[in-house]
Design a protein around this motif. Structure first.
Motif, PDB file in Angstrom:
ATOM      1  N   ASP A   1      -1.170   8.931  11.207  1.00  0.00           N
ATOM      2  CA  ASP A   1      -1.127   8.121  12.242  1.00  0.00           C
ATOM      3  C   ASP A   1      -1.459   6.847  11.790  1.00  0.00           C
ATOM      4  OD1 ASP A   1      -1.065  10.496  14.217  1.00  0.00           O
ATOM      5  OD2 ASP A   1      -3.185  10.467  14.385  1.00  0.00           O
ATOM      6  N   THR A   2      -0.717   5.891  12.682  1.00  0.00           N
ATOM      7  CA  THR A   2      -1.042   4.228  12.172  1.00  0.00           C
ATOM      8  C   THR A   2      -2.246   3.955  12.714  1.00  0.00           C
ATOM      9  OG1 THR A   2       0.031   3.527  14.250  1.00  0.00           O
ATOM     10  CG2 THR A   2       1.523   3.820  12.277  1.00  0.00           C
ATOM     11  N   PRO A   3      -3.076   2.950  11.974  1.00  0.00           N
ATOM     12  CA  PRO A   3      -4.100   2.299  12.569  1.00  0.00           C
ATOM     13  C   PRO A   3      -4.159   1.829  13.993  1.00  0.00           C
ATOM     14  CG  PRO A   3      -3.805   1.624  10.577  1.00  0.00           C
ATOM     15  CD  PRO A   3      -2.228   2.125  11.064  1.00  0.00           C
ATOM     16  N   GLU A   4      -2.805   1.195  14.441  1.00  0.00           N
ATOM     17  CA  GLU A   4      -2.857   0.757  15.620  1.00  0.00           C
ATOM     18  C   GLU A   4      -2.648   1.746  16.793  1.00  0.00           C
ATOM     19  OE1 GLU A   4      -0.598   0.384  13.335  1.00  0.00           O
ATOM     20  OE2 GLU A   4      -1.125  -1.705  12.575  1.00  0.00           O
ATOM     21  N   LYS A   5      -2.961   1.363  17.953  1.00  0.00           N
ATOM     22  CA  LYS A   5      -3.210   2.307  19.092  1.00  0.00           C
ATOM     23  C   LYS A   5      -1.865   2.524  19.385  1.00  0.00           C
ATOM     24  CE  LYS A   5      -7.601   0.328  21.366  1.00  0.00           C
ATOM     25  NZ  LYS A   5      -8.050  -0.080  22.438  1.00  0.00           N
TER      26      LYS A   5
ATOM     27  N   ARG B   1       0.720  -1.300   0.100  1.00  0.00           N
ATOM     28  CA  ARG B   1      -0.053  -0.089  -0.187  1.00  0.00           C
ATOM     29  C   ARG B   1       0.821   1.340  -0.009  1.00  0.00           C
ATOM     30  NH1 ARG B   1      -2.394   0.731   4.530  1.00  0.00           N
ATOM     31  NH2 ARG B   1      -1.327  -0.937   5.823  1.00  0.00           N
ATOM     32  N   HIS B   2       2.078   1.106  -0.604  1.00  0.00           N
ATOM     33  CA  HIS B   2       3.065   2.254  -0.540  1.00  0.00           C
ATOM     34  C   HIS B   2       3.363   3.015   0.692  1.00  0.00           C
ATOM     35  CE1 HIS B   2       2.856   1.417  -4.847  1.00  0.00           C
ATOM     36  NE2 HIS B   2       1.782   2.194  -5.120  1.00  0.00           N
ATOM     37  N   THR B   3       3.182   1.970   1.857  1.00  0.00           N
ATOM     38  CA  THR B   3       3.048   2.714   3.294  1.00  0.00           C
ATOM     39  C   THR B   3       4.169   2.001   4.030  1.00  0.00           C
ATOM     40  OG1 THR B   3       0.822   3.277   3.029  1.00  0.00           O
ATOM     41  CG2 THR B   3       1.604   3.186   5.242  1.00  0.00           C
ATOM     42  N   MET B   4       4.891   2.816   5.016  1.00  0.00           N
ATOM     43  CA  MET B   4       5.752   2.075   5.905  1.00  0.00           C
ATOM     44  C   MET B   4       5.757   2.972   7.299  1.00  0.00           C
ATOM     45  SD  MET B   4       9.225   1.133   3.900  1.00  0.00           S
ATOM     46  CE  MET B   4      10.049   0.424   5.143  1.00  0.00           C
ATOM     47  N   GLY B   5       5.884   2.226   8.258  1.00  0.00           N
ATOM     48  CA  GLY B   5       5.921   2.821   9.597  1.00  0.00           C
ATOM     49  C   GLY B   5       7.206   3.580   9.735  1.00  0.00           C
ATOM     50  N   LEU B   6       7.402   4.795  10.534  1.00  0.00           N
ATOM     51  CA  LEU B   6       8.470   5.466  10.388  1.00  0.00           C
ATOM     52  C   LEU B   6       9.694   4.702  10.991  1.00  0.00           C
ATOM     53  CD1 LEU B   6       7.171   9.125  11.018  1.00  0.00           C
ATOM     54  CD2 LEU B   6       7.414   7.751   9.013  1.00  0.00           C
ATOM     55  N   THR B   7       9.351   3.837  12.064  1.00  0.00           N
ATOM     56  CA  THR B   7      10.604   3.005  12.917  1.00  0.00           C
ATOM     57  C   THR B   7      11.104   2.139  11.903  1.00  0.00           C
ATOM     58  OG1 THR B   7       9.523   3.274  15.056  1.00  0.00           O
ATOM     59  CG2 THR B   7      11.066   1.549  14.696  1.00  0.00           C
ATOM     60  N   ARG B   8      10.263   1.383  11.182  1.00  0.00           N
ATOM     61  CA  ARG B   8      10.983   0.501  10.139  1.00  0.00           C
ATOM     62  C   ARG B   8      11.413   1.256   8.957  1.00  0.00           C
ATOM     63  NH1 ARG B   8       7.286  -3.007   5.791  1.00  0.00           N
ATOM     64  NH2 ARG B   8       8.823  -4.099   4.846  1.00  0.00           N
ATOM     65  N   LEU B   9      11.120   2.262   8.706  1.00  0.00           N
ATOM     66  CA  LEU B   9      11.673   3.018   7.464  1.00  0.00           C
ATOM     67  C   LEU B   9      13.200   3.609   7.987  1.00  0.00           C
ATOM     68  CD1 LEU B   9      10.980   3.920   4.639  1.00  0.00           C
ATOM     69  CD2 LEU B   9      10.343   6.095   5.793  1.00  0.00           C
ATOM     70  N   GLY B  10      13.236   4.021   9.012  1.00  0.00           N
ATOM     71  CA  GLY B  10      14.555   4.572   9.723  1.00  0.00           C
ATOM     72  C   GLY B  10      15.444   3.324   9.695  1.00  0.00           C
ATOM     73  N   ARG B  11      15.011   2.154  10.307  1.00  0.00           N
ATOM     74  CA  ARG B  11      15.586   1.147  10.396  1.00  0.00           C
ATOM     75  C   ARG B  11      16.414   0.603   9.238  1.00  0.00           C
ATOM     76  NH1 ARG B  11      12.297  -2.308  12.652  1.00  0.00           N
ATOM     77  NH2 ARG B  11      12.600  -1.265  14.898  1.00  0.00           N
ATOM     78  N   ALA B  12      15.429   0.429   8.232  1.00  0.00           N
ATOM     79  CA  ALA B  12      15.793  -0.005   6.719  1.00  0.00           C
ATOM     80  C   ALA B  12      17.012   0.893   6.176  1.00  0.00           C
ATOM     81  CB  ALA B  12      14.825  -0.113   5.914  1.00  0.00           C
ATOM     82  N   LEU B  13      16.933   2.316   6.365  1.00  0.00           N
ATOM     83  CA  LEU B  13      17.677   3.118   5.889  1.00  0.00           C
ATOM     84  C   LEU B  13      19.050   3.426   6.852  1.00  0.00           C
ATOM     85  CD1 LEU B  13      15.124   5.405   4.439  1.00  0.00           C
ATOM     86  CD2 LEU B  13      16.856   4.274   2.920  1.00  0.00           C
TER      87      LEU B  13
END
Length: 228
Positions: A154-158, A118-130
């Motif tokens: 915002d992410t859908p999760e709480k 969905r062309h979407t990534m959490g910021l934590t995962r994005l920063g870790r990947a890069l």
């Protein structure tokens, strides 16, 4: 859009290389002189060997004759990799600025999002990947959001968590620029390599990536998880 070779989550730099050029093309003039110096071992980036290069290194009792025995020999083995990574990144920076009008480090974010679900990534995962620090990632995201290439939400999760979403404009940019980088990889970076050599290069690159990922994971475990 098919996921592109350069921008899988661990950014394997040679994974698309199995596209050998069907015809011989001249190397762009901007790289030819440096390529010549690299081939002859006289790149501008090669630093003089410091004194003490003959210091014996601890060695395993494997009897492997190819194992480097001195600091100088070890340095000679891995220094071309450092030079290679620097020159490829420098040329990608130049080309991305020219083709996309943004920094290559920013383009990596867009390309990762283009290959994500969905062309979407959490910021934590994005920063870790890069391997981006939070402040660096935040600066890049602000710039890309201002240009209309992505949005943060915002992410859908709480909980307090955010994600980056690629916009249509950002996806169009990625789809236009990535093929140009494929051509650069084929006609410049991999020019003159046989299909067998390209396959060997990919295999070696993937092994090194595993080493770096393992080292990175070990550092994170020793430090403990980063605060979100």
């Amino acid at each position: 859009m098919a996921k592109n070779w350069v921008y899988q989550e661990y950014l394997s730099p040679f994974a698309a290389a199995a596209i050998p050029s069907s015809t011989s093309r001249p190397t762009p003039s901007g790289l030819s002189s440096r390529a010549t110096r690299m081939a002859s071992g006289t790149s501008d980036l090669v630093s003089p060997q410091p004194g003490g290069q003959h210091r014996l290194l601890p060695s395993a009792e494997s009897g492997d004759a190819a194992t480097p025995r001195t600091a100088g020999e070890q340095r000679e083995n891995w220094q071309p990799l450092v030079i290679l990574a620097h020159l490829v990144e420098a040329e990608l920076e130049r080309k991305t600025q020219c083709d996309a009008g943004i920094a290559h480090s920013h383009f990596k974010i867009l390309a990762l999002l283009a290959g994500a679900d969905r062309h979407t990534m959490g910021l934590t995962r994005l920063g870790r990947a890069l391997r981006f620090h939070k402040s660096r990632l935040s600066h890049a995201l602000r710039s890309l959001e201002a240009a209309g290439l992505l949005r943060r939400e915002d992410t859908p999760e709480k909980g307090r968590a955010y994600q980056a979403v690629l916009t249509r404009r950002g996806l169009d940019l990625v789809e236009r620029v990535l093929p140009l980088q494929d051509v650069f990889a084929r006609d410049v970076v991999l020019s003159g390599l046989t299909a067998t050599e390209i396959a060997q290069l990919r295999t070696l690159a993937e092994k090194i990536i595993v080493n770096l990922d393992a080292d990175r994971s070990g550092q994170v475990l020793r430090r403990g998880p980063a605060s979100s």
